[in-house]
Design a protein around this motif. Structure first.
Motif, short mmCIF file in Angstrom:
data_model
loop_
_atom_site.label_atom_id
_atom_site.label_comp_id
_atom_site.label_asym_id
_atom_site.label_seq_id
_atom_site.Cartn_x
_atom_site.Cartn_y
_atom_site.Cartn_z
N SER A 287 10.96 31.55 -16.48
CA SER A 287 10.00 30.89 -15.60
C SER A 287 9.39 31.90 -14.63
O SER A 287 8.17 31.91 -14.41
CB SER A 287 10.70 29.76 -14.84
N THR A 290 6.87 34.22 -16.38
CA THR A 290 5.55 33.62 -16.59
C THR A 290 4.71 33.70 -15.32
O THR A 290 3.52 34.06 -15.36
CB THR A 290 5.70 32.15 -17.01
N ASN A 291 5.31 33.42 -14.18
CA ASN A 291 4.59 33.48 -12.92
C ASN A 291 4.16 34.91 -12.59
O ASN A 291 3.06 35.14 -12.06
CB ASN A 291 5.47 32.93 -11.79
N MET A 293 3.49 37.26 -14.78
CA MET A 293 2.37 37.62 -15.66
C MET A 293 1.05 37.04 -15.15
O MET A 293 0.01 37.71 -15.19
CB MET A 293 2.65 37.12 -17.08
N TRP A 294 1.08 35.81 -14.65
CA TRP A 294 -0.13 35.23 -14.07
C TRP A 294 -0.57 36.02 -12.83
O TRP A 294 -1.76 36.27 -12.63
CB TRP A 294 0.12 33.77 -13.67
N TYR A 295 0.40 36.44 -12.02
CA TYR A 295 0.09 37.23 -10.82
C TYR A 295 -0.57 38.55 -11.23
O TYR A 295 -1.58 38.97 -10.64
CB TYR A 295 1.36 37.50 -10.03
N LEU A 297 -2.18 39.26 -13.97
CA LEU A 297 -3.51 39.02 -14.53
C LEU A 297 -4.54 38.80 -13.41
O LEU A 297 -5.63 39.40 -13.42
CB LEU A 297 -3.46 37.80 -15.46
N ILE A 298 -4.20 37.95 -12.46
CA ILE A 298 -5.13 37.66 -11.35
C ILE A 298 -5.37 38.91 -10.52
O ILE A 298 -6.51 39.23 -10.13
CB ILE A 298 -4.57 36.52 -10.48
#
Length: 315
Positions: A287, A290-291, A293-295, A297-298
């Motif tokens: 979990s 995943t967070n 990876m989003w960080y 990317l942004i």
């Protein structure tokens, strides 16, 4: 001035991927024999051609079949004939409780195990009847009727008393299939079961002595003490473990480890239990990953936009 940053990025990524491939997939393929799964079909075992009668199977298991002479069936209120340490001294390993054998083990495997244990377990190289090397589990030669029908009846009985596939937990699958030979210290599991919390140290030491006595018998039977499985999922990987459980001889010809004979579903649950033991934070880590990876990317998008704003006059 031509922008070379994309080219540099491509080169860096290419070398990174090449290095990873050389260190991980390629190196792994060279160090470990690759074995394809047979989908737990047990194609070498004969099919059950009779429709089993659970009621008759119960009578056989309790009587002429001789199952309760060595095995407990706690669901039926039948205890083991001897304690685990004594049983290991006699048989080499404590015979399993049969309460949930019908859901953990494949039906064809159970049938062949009843009739020819060494063949079902793939340990005929160790127990050759022609040389007088008999397997500790006594084969069933029939109770006077159609032996194939009688075996089908006993398998049907074992399936009738077992929990459903959905009720079988990963811990139950591991304990049934692996827990009498393998310890798992990170789960406080010994070959005698989960170690209790004792009030006095002398009681804990007495339990440890029993475990050592059991392990001594197990070592004589197997040739060496089976390894603790706490971290095996980390060192070996799921595919290796699944195919090794399915057919140890395919990985290590001549090994004393028997074929376990579990169903595909039970094997998945065994591996799930090992994964939980080897990485207790794996679900939480996934979990968080995943967070992260989003960080990233942004952050990368904002960094790219900032870079274009700052350097736009130089390109």
């Amino acid at each position: 001035m031509k922008n070379k940053e994309p080219l540099i990025l491509v080169v860096v990524v290419a070398f990174t991927l090449l290095t990873y491939w050389l260190v991980e997939p390629f190196a792994h393929s060279q160090m470990h024999k690759h074995v394809e799964s047979e989908d737990f079909a047990y194609a070498d075992l004969p099919a059950i051609t009779k429709t089993g009668n659970a009621a008759n199977g119960k009578e056989l298991a309790m009587g002429a079949g001789g199952c309760t002479g060595c095995h407990s069936i706690t669901k039926e209120g039948i205890p083991a004939g001897m304690d685990a340490v004594t049983a290991a001294g006699v048989y080499g390993v404590n015979p399993p409780d049969l309460s949930d054998a019908g859901v953990v083990y494949d039906a064809k495997f159970l049938a062949d195990l009843i009739k020819n244990p060494a063949h079902a377990l793939k340990v005929e190289h160790k127990f050759d009847a022609a040389k007088g090397q008999m397997h500790p589990m006594v084969a069933f030669y029939g109770a006077g009727g159609d032996i194939d029908q009688e075996v089908a009846d006993m398998v049907a009985y074992l399936q009738s008393i077992a929990v459903s596939k959905d009720e079988l937990t990963p811990a139950m699958a591991f304990e049934n299939a692996c827990g009498r030979c393998h310890a798992m210290k990170y789960e406080n599991w010994t070959q005698l079961g989960e170690k209790p919390e004792f009030k006095f140290e002398k009681e804990s030491l007495a339990y440890d002595i029993q475990v050592l006595e059991y392990q001594e018998s197990l070592t004589k039977y197997m040739g060496k003490l089976p390894p603790d499985l706490s971290m095996y999922i980390r060192s070996r990987g799921e595919h290796f473990l699944s195919t090794f459980i399915e057919n140890p001889q395919a990985h290590l010809a001549g090994t004393a480890m028997p074929r376990v004979g579990v169903t595909a579903d039970a094997a998945e649950k065994v591996i799930e239990h090992m994964a939980d033991a080897g990485d207790t934070k794996r679900d939480e880590r996934a979990s968080v990953g995943t967070n992260v990876m989003w960080y990233i990317l942004i952050f990368a998008i904002f960094a790219f936009l900032w870079k274009r704003s700052v350097w736009r006059e130089l390109h």
